[in-house]
Write a protein that holds these residues in place. Structure first.
Motif, PDB file in Angstrom:
ATOM      1  N   GLU A  55       1.174  -0.967   0.268  1.00  0.00           N
ATOM      2  CA  GLU A  55      -0.007  -0.120   0.341  1.00  0.00           C
ATOM      3  C   GLU A  55       0.592   0.811   0.471  1.00  0.00           C
ATOM      4  O   GLU A  55       0.707   2.298  -0.373  1.00  0.00           O
ATOM      5  CB  GLU A  55      -0.902  -0.083   1.343  1.00  0.00           C
ATOM      6  N   GLU A  56       2.157   1.032   0.839  1.00  0.00           N
ATOM      7  CA  GLU A  56       2.823   2.342   0.295  1.00  0.00           C
ATOM      8  C   GLU A  56       4.085   1.699  -0.915  1.00  0.00           C
ATOM      9  O   GLU A  56       4.781   3.483  -1.141  1.00  0.00           O
ATOM     10  CB  GLU A  56       4.150   2.277   1.669  1.00  0.00           C
ATOM     11  N   GLY A  57       4.121   0.958  -1.789  1.00  0.00           N
ATOM     12  CA  GLY A  57       4.881   1.040  -2.718  1.00  0.00           C
ATOM     13  C   GLY A  57       5.964   0.292  -2.872  1.00  0.00           C
ATOM     14  O   GLY A  57       6.615   1.067  -3.297  1.00  0.00           O
ATOM     15  N   THR A  58       6.025   0.163  -1.890  1.00  0.00           N
ATOM     16  CA  THR A  58       7.236  -0.827  -1.713  1.00  0.00           C
ATOM     17  C   THR A  58       7.419  -1.805  -1.785  1.00  0.00           C
ATOM     18  O   THR A  58       6.227  -2.914  -1.516  1.00  0.00           O
ATOM     19  CB  THR A  58       7.733  -0.350  -0.156  1.00  0.00           C
ATOM     20  N   ALA A  59       8.719  -2.724  -2.490  1.00  0.00           N
ATOM     21  CA  ALA A  59       8.507  -4.117  -2.549  1.00  0.00           C
ATOM     22  C   ALA A  59       9.662  -4.979  -2.179  1.00  0.00           C
ATOM     23  O   ALA A  59      10.891  -4.662  -2.862  1.00  0.00           O
ATOM     24  CB  ALA A  59       7.639  -5.172  -3.700  1.00  0.00           C
ATOM     25  N   ALA A  60       9.358  -6.042  -1.571  1.00  0.00           N
ATOM     26  CA  ALA A  60      10.821  -7.032  -1.557  1.00  0.00           C
ATOM     27  C   ALA A  60      11.470  -8.179  -3.130  1.00  0.00           C
ATOM     28  O   ALA A  60      10.667  -8.629  -2.886  1.00  0.00           O
ATOM     29  CB  ALA A  60      11.219  -7.084  -0.451  1.00  0.00           C
ATOM     30  N   PHE A  61      11.660  -7.451  -4.427  1.00  0.00           N
ATOM     31  CA  PHE A  61      11.619  -8.242  -5.250  1.00  0.00           C
ATOM     32  C   PHE A  61      12.757  -9.394  -5.318  1.00  0.00           C
ATOM     33  O   PHE A  61      14.010  -9.790  -4.627  1.00  0.00           O
ATOM     34  CB  PHE A  61      12.363  -7.186  -6.248  1.00  0.00           C
ATOM     35  N   MET A  62      11.712 -10.623  -5.789  1.00  0.00           N
ATOM     36  CA  MET A  62      12.981 -12.006  -5.545  1.00  0.00           C
ATOM     37  C   MET A  62      13.050 -12.887  -6.273  1.00  0.00           C
ATOM     38  O   MET A  62      12.092 -12.532  -7.400  1.00  0.00           O
ATOM     39  CB  MET A  62      12.037 -13.045  -4.476  1.00  0.00           C
ATOM     40  N   ILE A  63      15.010 -12.032  -7.082  1.00  0.00           N
ATOM     41  CA  ILE A  63      14.704 -12.669  -8.822  1.00  0.00           C
ATOM     42  C   ILE A  63      15.162 -13.842  -8.051  1.00  0.00           C
ATOM     43  O   ILE A  63      15.205 -14.507  -7.511  1.00  0.00           O
ATOM     44  CB  ILE A  63      16.122 -11.579  -9.261  1.00  0.00           C
ATOM     45  N   LEU A  64      15.448 -14.179 -10.147  1.00  0.00           N
ATOM     46  CA  LEU A  64      16.272 -15.934 -10.103  1.00  0.00           C
ATOM     47  C   LEU A  64      14.951 -16.770  -9.580  1.00  0.00           C
ATOM     48  O   LEU A  64      15.279 -17.779  -9.807  1.00  0.00           O
ATOM     49  CB  LEU A  64      17.288 -16.379  -9.038  1.00  0.00           C
ATOM     50  N   GLY A 119      23.773 -16.939  -8.473  1.00  0.00           N
ATOM     51  CA  GLY A 119      22.696 -16.155  -8.397  1.00  0.00           C
ATOM     52  C   GLY A 119      23.360 -14.756  -8.593  1.00  0.00           C
ATOM     53  O   GLY A 119      23.066 -13.575  -9.246  1.00  0.00           O
ATOM     54  N   ALA A 120      24.923 -14.628  -8.584  1.00  0.00           N
ATOM     55  CA  ALA A 120      25.474 -13.512  -8.113  1.00  0.00           C
ATOM     56  C   ALA A 120      25.637 -12.896  -9.447  1.00  0.00           C
ATOM     57  O   ALA A 120      25.135 -11.083  -8.998  1.00  0.00           O
ATOM     58  CB  ALA A 120      26.905 -12.739  -7.804  1.00  0.00           C
ATOM     59  N   GLY A 121      25.616 -13.194 -10.489  1.00  0.00           N
ATOM     60  CA  GLY A 121      25.628 -12.358 -11.562  1.00  0.00           C
ATOM     61  C   GLY A 121      24.734 -11.071 -12.266  1.00  0.00           C
ATOM     62  O   GLY A 121      24.674 -10.269 -12.125  1.00  0.00           O
ATOM     63  N   LEU A 122      23.470 -12.124 -11.467  1.00  0.00           N
ATOM     64  CA  LEU A 122      21.760 -11.334 -11.784  1.00  0.00           C
ATOM     65  C   LEU A 122      21.364 -10.410 -10.211  1.00  0.00           C
ATOM     66  O   LEU A 122      20.817  -9.488 -11.330  1.00  0.00           O
ATOM     67  CB  LEU A 122      20.785 -12.868 -12.069  1.00  0.00           C
ATOM     68  N   PHE A 123      22.013 -10.612  -9.385  1.00  0.00           N
ATOM     69  CA  PHE A 123      21.560  -9.851  -8.560  1.00  0.00           C
ATOM     70  C   PHE A 123      23.169  -8.052  -8.784  1.00  0.00           C
ATOM     71  O   PHE A 123      21.837  -7.601  -9.199  1.00  0.00           O
ATOM     72  CB  PHE A 123      22.838 -10.194  -7.216  1.00  0.00           C
ATOM     73  N   ALA A 124      24.250  -9.204  -9.350  1.00  0.00           N
ATOM     74  CA  ALA A 124      24.786  -7.679 -10.060  1.00  0.00           C
ATOM     75  C   ALA A 124      24.108  -7.201 -11.223  1.00  0.00           C
ATOM     76  O   ALA A 124      24.101  -5.081 -11.391  1.00  0.00           O
ATOM     77  CB  ALA A 124      26.511  -7.751 -10.528  1.00  0.00           C
TER      78      ALA A 124
END
Length: 301
Positions: A55-64, A119-124
């Motif tokens: 509702e505050e427009g924030t989210a923790a994106f989960m990649i990979l 998965g470190a490369g995708l973080f970068a």
């Protein structure tokens, strides 16, 4: 000590119950995430703050992807054989950050022990994509990474991308690691944080990385003792961790590790004071606190 599959679920106290999200802001973010085919740890890990944060427009994106290669008995994220890495994910994530007008972004991932670099490369790549996206260059970026199982160069790849905050969760005390984090190692996780602190010190004053903060998070209510928590906090300060989140463990289902006890809000207030007395620069200690809880505010934004 209760074991996994004990089929016990304690009734939550009133202070752990929240309202179901209904706002237009929540629905808009939900739609954008589906449109961009992005995962969030908010949804995958059944975070109790999802409604408030979205509702505050924030989210923790989960990649990979949304499938983890580890099976931790406290975690609700699905486990199994992951899908191939999507090289377009950084672009789509950066586009979502621009559309949402975010000021602080949290990026985490499932464990990808199947990948050569974890998965470190995708973080970068995600950090770089956000920095290069029009209108998002000033966004502060927080990464919450796995331990990468000591894969050569993985941690350095993420640190070299210069995140604003480097976070790696310890989760629990040393004694409980074989049960709560059977695929991880207390000493290895501490070493990840120690190396991040060394990197920050080594590049202090250099453009792009001198202001990086180190962060970790722990859960209470798993059966730990007060002395064990104090030892954990001392260990975290000993490797230079500056920011800390402390939250109540919540059992995702009857098949997950059971809650040993629910701590009252006053106990979390007391732990906050203990942590600050040890020298942490910022502490979020609350029954509903999670890794990304008030992440921008904890950074000082």
């Amino acid at each position: 000590m209760p074991g996994v599959g004990a089929m016990i679920m304690r009734r939550k106290p009133l202070w752990l119950k929240g309202e179901a999200p209904r706002s237009p802001e929540y629905l808009a973010l939900h739609g954008l995430l589906r449109q961009q085919r992005l995962n969030t740890v908010c949804a995958s890990a059944i975070c109790p703050n999802r409604g408030r944060c979205w509702e505050e427009g924030t989210a923790a994106f989960m990649i990979l992807g949304g499938i983890c290669t580890r099976r931790c008995p406290f975690c609700a994220v699905p486990t199994g054989r992951p899908e191939p890495v999507d090289p377009d994910e950084p672009r789509r994530l950066a586009a979502a950050v621009r559309t949402l007008g975010l000021r602080h972004v949290v990026i985490t991932s499932v464990d990808r022990d199947d990948l050569a670099d974890g998965g470190a490369g995708l973080f970068a790549a995600c950090i770089q994509a956000i920095r290069e996206e029009e209108g998002t260059a000033a966004v502060t970026v927080e990464v919450l990474t796995p331990d990468f199982r000591g894969k050569a160069g993985a941690l350095q790849t993420v640190l070299a991308a210069a995140p604003t905050v480097f976070n790696h969760n310890m989760e629990t005390v040393s004694r409980l690691y074989p049960v709560i984090r059977p695929a991880a190692c207390y000493a290895v996780s501490l070493e990840v944080l120690r190396q991040a602190g060394f990197y920050r010190a080594a590049c202090a004053g250099l453009e792009g990385c001198g202001g990086m903060r180190t962060k970790s998070g722990i859960m209470l209510g798993l059966g730990e003792s007060r002395a064990e928590v104090m030892d954990l906090l001392v260990d975290l300060r000993g490797v230079g961790v500056e920011l800390l989140t402390i939250g109540q463990y919540l059992q995702p289902s009857r098949l997950h590790y059971p809650v040993d006890r629910f701590l009252a809000p006053e106990e979390f207030d007391a732990w906050r004071l203990e942590a600050l007395a040890l020298g942490f620069l910022g502490v979020e200690s609350h029954p509903l606190a999670r890794s990304s809880f008030h992440a921008r505010q904890l950074l000082g934004g």
